[in-house]
Write a protein that holds these residues in place. Structure first.
Motif, PDB file in Angstrom:
ATOM      1  N   MET A 268       0.831  -1.208   0.000  1.00  0.00           N
ATOM      2  CA  MET A 268       0.000   0.000   0.000  1.00  0.00           C
ATOM      3  C   MET A 268       0.869   1.263   0.000  1.00  0.00           C
ATOM      4  SD  MET A 268      -3.279   0.656  -0.070  1.00  0.00           S
ATOM      5  CE  MET A 268      -4.324  -0.455   0.843  1.00  0.00           C
ATOM      6  N   GLU A 269       1.887   1.273   0.847  1.00  0.00           N
ATOM      7  CA  GLU A 269       2.801   2.425   0.904  1.00  0.00           C
ATOM      8  C   GLU A 269       3.554   2.588  -0.422  1.00  0.00           C
ATOM      9  OE1 GLU A 269       5.247   1.422   4.222  1.00  0.00           O
ATOM     10  OE2 GLU A 269       3.607   1.672   5.674  1.00  0.00           O
ATOM     11  N   ASP A 270       3.991   1.465  -0.986  1.00  0.00           N
ATOM     12  CA  ASP A 270       4.731   1.516  -2.250  1.00  0.00           C
ATOM     13  C   ASP A 270       3.840   1.980  -3.398  1.00  0.00           C
ATOM     14  OD1 ASP A 270       6.969   0.672  -0.969  1.00  0.00           O
ATOM     15  OD2 ASP A 270       6.930  -1.389  -1.716  1.00  0.00           O
ATOM     16  N   TRP A 271       2.565   1.581  -3.368  1.00  0.00           N
ATOM     17  CA  TRP A 271       1.622   1.964  -4.439  1.00  0.00           C
ATOM     18  C   TRP A 271       1.520   3.480  -4.559  1.00  0.00           C
ATOM     19  CZ3 TRP A 271      -0.741  -0.071  -8.498  1.00  0.00           C
ATOM     20  CH2 TRP A 271      -1.856   0.561  -9.041  1.00  0.00           C
ATOM     21  N   PHE A 272       1.511   4.162  -3.417  1.00  0.00           N
ATOM     22  CA  PHE A 272       1.420   5.632  -3.415  1.00  0.00           C
ATOM     23  C   PHE A 272       2.794   6.296  -3.283  1.00  0.00           C
ATOM     24  CE2 PHE A 272      -2.778   4.264  -1.898  1.00  0.00           C
ATOM     25  CZ  PHE A 272      -3.612   4.975  -2.744  1.00  0.00           C
ATOM     26  N   VAL A 273       3.835   5.489  -3.021  1.00  0.00           N
ATOM     27  CA  VAL A 273       5.207   5.967  -2.782  1.00  0.00           C
ATOM     28  C   VAL A 273       5.203   6.999  -1.639  1.00  0.00           C
ATOM     29  CG1 VAL A 273       7.379   6.654  -3.896  1.00  0.00           C
ATOM     30  CG2 VAL A 273       5.538   5.731  -5.290  1.00  0.00           C
ATOM     31  N   VAL A 274       4.612   6.595  -0.515  1.00  0.00           N
ATOM     32  CA  VAL A 274       4.565   7.450   0.676  1.00  0.00           C
ATOM     33  C   VAL A 274       5.171   6.688   1.854  1.00  0.00           C
ATOM     34  CG1 VAL A 274       2.551   8.778  -0.059  1.00  0.00           C
ATOM     35  CG2 VAL A 274       2.212   6.652   1.232  1.00  0.00           C
ATOM     36  N   SER A 275       5.351   7.382   2.977  1.00  0.00           N
ATOM     37  CA  SER A 275       5.926   6.734   4.149  1.00  0.00           C
ATOM     38  C   SER A 275       4.897   5.978   4.974  1.00  0.00           C
ATOM     39  CB  SER A 275       6.636   7.773   5.025  1.00  0.00           C
ATOM     40  OG  SER A 275       7.830   8.193   4.382  1.00  0.00           O
ATOM     41  N   ALA A 276       3.613   6.323   4.814  1.00  0.00           N
ATOM     42  CA  ALA A 276       2.572   5.599   5.553  1.00  0.00           C
ATOM     43  C   ALA A 276       1.200   5.829   4.915  1.00  0.00           C
ATOM     44  CB  ALA A 276       2.543   6.043   7.017  1.00  0.00           C
ATOM     45  N   VAL A 277       0.365   4.801   5.013  1.00  0.00           N
ATOM     46  CA  VAL A 277      -1.059   4.913   4.647  1.00  0.00           C
ATOM     47  C   VAL A 277      -1.818   4.434   5.873  1.00  0.00           C
ATOM     48  CG1 VAL A 277      -2.916   4.155   3.120  1.00  0.00           C
ATOM     49  CG2 VAL A 277      -0.609   4.449   2.204  1.00  0.00           C
ATOM     50  N   LYS A 278      -2.550   5.338   6.528  1.00  0.00           N
ATOM     51  CA  LYS A 278      -3.226   4.961   7.777  1.00  0.00           C
ATOM     52  C   LYS A 278      -4.507   5.753   7.975  1.00  0.00           C
ATOM     53  CE  LYS A 278       0.206   7.821  10.233  1.00  0.00           C
ATOM     54  NZ  LYS A 278       1.268   7.820  11.253  1.00  0.00           N
ATOM     55  N   SER A 279      -5.163   5.514   9.099  1.00  0.00           N
ATOM     56  CA  SER A 279      -6.483   6.120   9.333  1.00  0.00           C
ATOM     57  C   SER A 279      -6.410   7.510   9.951  1.00  0.00           C
ATOM     58  CB  SER A 279      -7.330   5.203  10.228  1.00  0.00           C
ATOM     59  OG  SER A 279      -6.637   4.942  11.431  1.00  0.00           O
TER      60      SER A 279
END
Length: 329
Positions: A268-279
């Protein structure tokens, strides 16, 4: 003589004209000689120009058109270069059950695209075939997968399953794709084979041993249309933040919201190339966007930048993150 046609298929084509559609003549000074094209651009560009032309009408050629063709050639060549450069230390293709969801997606997509390209080539519709292939290279393969994979290729442990799976997918895709384009880009294909690693080359001695191989049948893990739409919305906002010079890289960010898709947090993080995907996030809110009635927000990452992988997930400055510490030690 034998009461049968001495050929399987007969193709008729239009005249070669200049970019304005006018017949070439010495008096007009609009003649473009094939040997001049070969000397300036190389024979591969001339061959690719033929393949990219709609021969059912008059074929237009000019320096401008040849420059566009050269750009498309560079895209194909550089894609092969990246794929092969990253499979150099791969000893064996991983079994099908070792692929992650991202790898399954790109293999399934590539299989679908290559089958379409091959079908177009078989009915001599080279223009449609190369258009389909170029769209795939630009968008899904280069624009998403190859960009996403850089982190696992360069920062995961050398023999990590995620790295070996990505390498295996790249090896299979590049070998299958070379079988498709070799009849047109003959010298490039021959050069690729000359420098190809053993896992790619196998028992082939030269380009004439190359046979098109279909990719293994792979089911897409889930319908990507929803998460693709979120990615597009995210990058629209990212482009604005970059123009405003608020951020330099997407790894400085966290994406907040209910994103349905990959079961792995890493994917998920790699898909957006971000450091975190969370709530939720305590970081500064920089932007928000809406997709299908759901709201997502973009925040500054709260952790520190890892000096090795550049993700903002370290506990303190100048300290490697948990993943990098494990790999290095």
């Amino acid at each position: 003589v034998n009461d049968i046609s001495p050929y399987k298929t007969l193709i008729t084509h239009g005249f070669t004209v200049d970019e304005k559609g006018e017949k070439m003549s010495k008096s007009k000074g609009n003649v473009i000689a094939p040997d001049k094209v070969v000397n300036q651009y190389g024979s591969e560009i001339l061959r690719l120009w033929v393949a990219l032309s709609d021969y059912q009408t008059d074929l237009k050629i000019s320096d401008g058109i040849l420059k566009q063709t050269a750009e498309q050639y560079r895209k194909i060549r550089n894609t092969f270069r990246f794929l092969l450069a990253n499979v150099d230390d791969l000893d064996a293709i991983v079994p099908n059950d070792a692929y992650g969801e991202l790898d399954r997606w790109i293999l399934a997509k590539a299989g679908e695209v290559f089958a379409s390209v091959k079908a177009s080539f078989e009915v001599n519709d080279f223009l449609r075939g190369f258009a389909t292939l170029n769209h795939f290279l630009t968008n899904e393969l280069s624009g998403i997968y190859m960009d996403i994979c850089k982190d696992r290729l360069y920062c995961d442990a050398k023999d990590a399953q995620t790295r070996r799976a990505a390498q295996s997918a790249m090896a299979l895709i590049s070998k299958s794709m070379l079988g498709l384009v070799a009849p047109v880009l003959t010298y490039t294909a021959d050069e690729i084979l000359e420098y190809a690693p053993a896992i790619f080359k196998g028992d082939m001695e030269n380009i004439f041993d190359l046979v098109y191989e279909e990719l293994p049948l792979m089911e897409t893990p889930f319908d990507l249309s929803a998460i693709m739409a979120v990615r597009e919305g995210f990058y629209e906002e990212v482009d604005k933040l970059r123009k405003e010079k608020t951020i330099k890289a997407t790894l400085e960010l966290e994406l907040i919201g209910e994103v349905e898709g990959f079961s792995s947090d890493k994917d998920m993080e790699d898909w957006f190339v971000v450091s975190a995907v969370k709530s939720s996030s305590e970081g500064e809110k920089l932007a928000s966007f809406e997709v299908d009635g759901k709201t997502y927000s973009i925040h500054k990452a709260t952790a520190h930048k890892c000096p090795r992988c550049w993700k903002f997930v370290s506990a303190s400055e100048d300290e490697a993150c948990a993943r990098c510490t494990e790999v290095v030690s």
